[in-house]
Design an enzyme around this catalytic site. Sequence first.
Site, PDB file in Angstrom:
ATOM      1  N   LYS A 207       0.838  -1.208   0.000  1.00 37.87           N
ATOM      2  CA  LYS A 207       0.000   0.000   0.000  1.00 37.87           C
ATOM      3  C   LYS A 207       0.874   1.260   0.000  1.00 37.87           C
ATOM      4  O   LYS A 207       0.547   2.240  -0.664  1.00 37.87           O
ATOM      5  CB  LYS A 207      -0.934  -0.031   1.210  1.00 37.87           C
ATOM      6  CG  LYS A 207      -1.979  -1.159   1.094  1.00 37.87           C
ATOM      7  CD  LYS A 207      -2.695  -1.421   2.406  1.00 37.87           C
ATOM      8  CE  LYS A 207      -3.699  -2.551   2.291  1.00 37.87           C
ATOM      9  NZ  LYS A 207      -4.185  -3.043   3.592  1.00 37.87           N
ATOM     10  N   GLY A 304     -12.656  -5.388   4.624  1.00 37.19           N
ATOM     11  CA  GLY A 304     -13.987  -5.933   4.888  1.00 37.19           C
ATOM     12  C   GLY A 304     -14.851  -5.917   3.639  1.00 37.19           C
ATOM     13  O   GLY A 304     -14.619  -5.142   2.712  1.00 37.19           O
TER      14      GLY A 304
HETATM   15  P1  NAP Z   1     -10.979 -13.955  -1.411  1.00 39.89           P
HETATM   16  O1  NAP Z   1     -12.049 -13.869  -0.404  1.00 39.89           O
HETATM   17  O2  NAP Z   1      -9.906 -14.962  -1.256  1.00 39.89           O
HETATM   18  O3  NAP Z   1     -11.679 -14.154  -2.829  1.00 39.89           O
HETATM   19  C1  NAP Z   1     -10.982 -14.410  -4.008  1.00 39.89           C
HETATM   20  C2  NAP Z   1     -11.961 -14.944  -5.016  1.00 39.89           C
HETATM   21  O4  NAP Z   1     -11.290 -15.086  -6.272  1.00 39.89           O
HETATM   22  C3  NAP Z   1     -12.517 -16.305  -4.666  1.00 39.89           C
HETATM   23  O5  NAP Z   1     -13.864 -16.319  -5.071  1.00 39.89           O
HETATM   24  C4  NAP Z   1     -11.686 -17.251  -5.528  1.00 39.89           C
HETATM   25  O6  NAP Z   1     -12.360 -18.436  -5.881  1.00 39.89           O
HETATM   26  C5  NAP Z   1     -11.502 -16.404  -6.767  1.00 39.89           C
HETATM   27  N1  NAP Z   1     -10.353 -16.785  -7.553  1.00 39.89           N
HETATM   28  C6  NAP Z   1      -9.052 -16.814  -7.157  1.00 39.89           C
HETATM   29  N2  NAP Z   1      -8.270 -17.212  -8.162  1.00 39.89           N
HETATM   30  C7  NAP Z   1      -9.092 -17.438  -9.219  1.00 39.89           C
HETATM   31  C8  NAP Z   1      -8.881 -17.888 -10.552  1.00 39.89           C
HETATM   32  N3  NAP Z   1      -7.669 -18.188 -10.986  1.00 39.89           N
HETATM   33  N4  NAP Z   1      -9.947 -17.991 -11.356  1.00 39.89           N
HETATM   34  C9  NAP Z   1     -11.179 -17.711 -10.922  1.00 39.89           C
HETATM   35  N5  NAP Z   1     -11.456 -17.289  -9.675  1.00 39.89           N
HETATM   36  C10 NAP Z   1     -10.406 -17.157  -8.833  1.00 39.89           C
HETATM   37  O7  NAP Z   1     -10.241 -12.539  -1.572  1.00 39.89           O
HETATM   38  P2  NAP Z   1     -10.800 -11.108  -1.166  1.00 39.89           P
HETATM   39  O8  NAP Z   1     -10.544 -10.886   0.266  1.00 39.89           O
HETATM   40  O9  NAP Z   1     -12.155 -10.937  -1.704  1.00 39.89           O
HETATM   41  O10 NAP Z   1      -9.765 -10.166  -1.929  1.00 39.89           O
HETATM   42  C11 NAP Z   1      -9.874  -9.916  -3.311  1.00 39.89           C
HETATM   43  C12 NAP Z   1      -8.913  -8.808  -3.703  1.00 39.89           C
HETATM   44  O11 NAP Z   1      -9.248  -7.632  -3.002  1.00 39.89           O
HETATM   45  C13 NAP Z   1      -7.445  -9.090  -3.376  1.00 39.89           C
HETATM   46  O12 NAP Z   1      -6.638  -8.532  -4.336  1.00 39.89           O
HETATM   47  C14 NAP Z   1      -7.247  -8.368  -2.050  1.00 39.89           C
HETATM   48  O13 NAP Z   1      -5.914  -7.994  -1.809  1.00 39.89           O
HETATM   49  C15 NAP Z   1      -8.117  -7.162  -2.278  1.00 39.89           C
HETATM   50  N6  NAP Z   1      -8.589  -6.505  -1.057  1.00 39.89           N
HETATM   51  C16 NAP Z   1      -9.262  -7.243  -0.123  1.00 39.89           C
HETATM   52  C17 NAP Z   1      -9.740  -6.616   1.003  1.00 39.89           C
HETATM   53  C18 NAP Z   1     -10.511  -7.372   2.038  1.00 39.89           C
HETATM   54  O14 NAP Z   1     -10.969  -6.771   3.006  1.00 39.89           O
HETATM   55  N7  NAP Z   1     -10.711  -8.671   1.888  1.00 39.89           N
HETATM   56  C19 NAP Z   1      -9.519  -5.242   1.183  1.00 39.89           C
HETATM   57  C20 NAP Z   1      -8.855  -4.515   0.190  1.00 39.89           C
HETATM   58  C21 NAP Z   1      -8.386  -5.170  -0.926  1.00 39.89           C
HETATM   59  P3  NAP Z   1     -12.325 -19.728  -4.906  1.00 39.89           P
HETATM   60  O15 NAP Z   1     -13.104 -19.336  -3.706  1.00 39.89           O
HETATM   61  O16 NAP Z   1     -12.993 -20.765  -5.708  1.00 39.89           O
HETATM   62  O17 NAP Z   1     -10.887 -19.993  -4.614  1.00 39.89           O
HETATM   63  N1  HSE Z   2      -5.311  -7.787   5.411  1.00 41.76           N
HETATM   64  C1  HSE Z   2      -5.572  -6.382   5.251  1.00 41.76           C
HETATM   65  C2  HSE Z   2      -5.688  -5.711   6.623  1.00 41.76           C
HETATM   66  C3  HSE Z   2      -6.855  -6.127   4.501  1.00 41.76           C
HETATM   67  O1  HSE Z   2      -5.630  -6.363   7.655  1.00 41.76           O
HETATM   68  O2  HSE Z   2      -5.806  -4.497   6.634  1.00 41.76           O
HETATM   69  C4  HSE Z   2      -6.675  -6.229   3.022  1.00 41.76           C
HETATM   70  O3  HSE Z   2      -5.901  -5.163   2.571  1.00 41.76           O
END
Ligand code: NAP
Ligand code: HSE
Length: 431
Positions: A207, A304
């Site tokens: 970040k 989140g």
């Molecule tokens: P996540 O819950 O692990 O979800 C990822 C999704 O992508 C799952 O549905 C997964 O499918 C799918 N996926 C992964 N590889 C794939 C592929 N090759 N083909 C098709 N589908 C695929 O991740 P997330 O937390 O939503 O995060 C998503 C992005 O947002 C990341 O880049 C993360 O850094 C960013 N982000 C997340 C947050 C947060 O709060 N979570 C905050 C800011 C940014 P399966 O379930 O089938 O594996």
């Molecule tokens: N894992 C991160 C955090 C969220 O704890 O802030 C995704 O950027």
Amino acid sequence: MENKVIKAALLGLGTVGTGVYKVLKNQEAEMEAKIGREVKIAKVLVRNLEKAAAKVDDPSILTNNWEEVLNDPEISIVIELMGGIEPARTYILAALNAGKHVVSANKDLIAVHGKELLDAAEVNHVDFLFEAAVAGGIPIIRPLKQCLAGNHMTEVMGIVNGTTNFILTKMTQEGMEFKDALALATELGYAEADPTADIEGLDAGRKVAILASVAFNSRVVFDDVYIEGITKISAKDIRYAKEMGCDIKLLGVARQGEDGVEAYVCPMLIPSSHPLASVNDSYNAVFVHGDAVEDAMFFGRGAGELPTASAVVGDIFDIVRNIQAECCARIGCTCYKSLPVKKMEDTRNRYFIRLQVENRCGVLAEITAIFAKYQVSVAQIIQKETRVEGCAEIVVITEEVREGDFRTAMSELKNRASIRKVSSLLRVYGK
Ligand code: NAP
Ligand code: HSE
């Protein structure tokens, strides 16, 4: 009559993907009035169709075949929420080269390949937006690129990882040790099964690379960022910091000076009177300083399902407005400078050191003599008798000194027989 529906595809239906699906549904009724068109999720790429079926109204939009998304000429916006470098990089590049706009929250990818992706967007005259990649729901990329564009920014810093902020808050408020606070963060779902990227500072480092690039109009990549995590912090360090008027936070710091850019992530003491010291639990906050705006602070949920989706949907709506006004790719890559990134040794900081030393006369003089040799000046000192093996515990906060000189002083100090152990060494934010 003009087609009022803009078709989009989601890549990934995990935490953020599901959130985006929900927020778009919540906005359905007023979307057209708000942005002039309706956005419809026409396809969702997942790996496991069965697992995803319960999350959407119409499972026929699910696919596990990327080509179906890429080759659908009706899909004009691709929303990448899979995470990781590959295949996300390949898919985003292919989508941009096919003339589709892309939104992504993928900091891991953007911190390393941001230039390549933004260049591809420019060549194809499409938008590539990534507000959610830094500090989740907090608007910071767009404010820096647009609202604050009239500034020469000199600093962007803050708390950009919620998991570590939650852990440090528990250690501060409840006196927990690191491993117990981490276990609690895992139990409550803040920390992932593998918490390495959070607790070792890598997530915050990505970040900071993105923030520094946007704030200073000069590309800073993940490898340029000096990173330390919070795994060595103890409840005792936090107690001493409090005694010295400070809290300990994992800070991401980027500064622009005459000799280049500084970019680092490390646990730091910060005066308890600073607004960031009271940003607790899993909240994030980003502080910026510009020559015109002076100080501005952005606070909120850094992660989140719905907070992150809020930022992603903001990007989608921006693209729709651009499509409506036929002004896509208006703001792309803003890195028009090539500033050098300084080595950590060449930054200047204040330091907090906790030492176990022999409890006899002359030891303090020995320490200050070595410090003086390398221009390290003591600002605060606490000594407590420990009654263990004739040792005393000394805690020092120094004045500002070049990090390289401070490291040399510390190596010389560690070789002295009277210095039994250097228990902690942290940086202090602020003059
Ligand atoms: P996540 O819950 O692990 O979800 C990822 C999704 O992508 C799952 O549905 C997964 O499918 C799918 N996926 C992964 N590889 C794939 C592929 N090759 N083909 C098709 N589908 C695929 O991740 P997330 O937390 O939503 O995060 C998503 C992005 O947002 C990341 O880049 C993360 O850094 C960013 N982000 C997340 C947050 C947060 O709060 N979570 C905050 C800011 C940014 P399966 O379930 O089938 O594996
Ligand atoms: N894992 C991160 C955090 C969220 O704890 O802030 C995704 O950027």
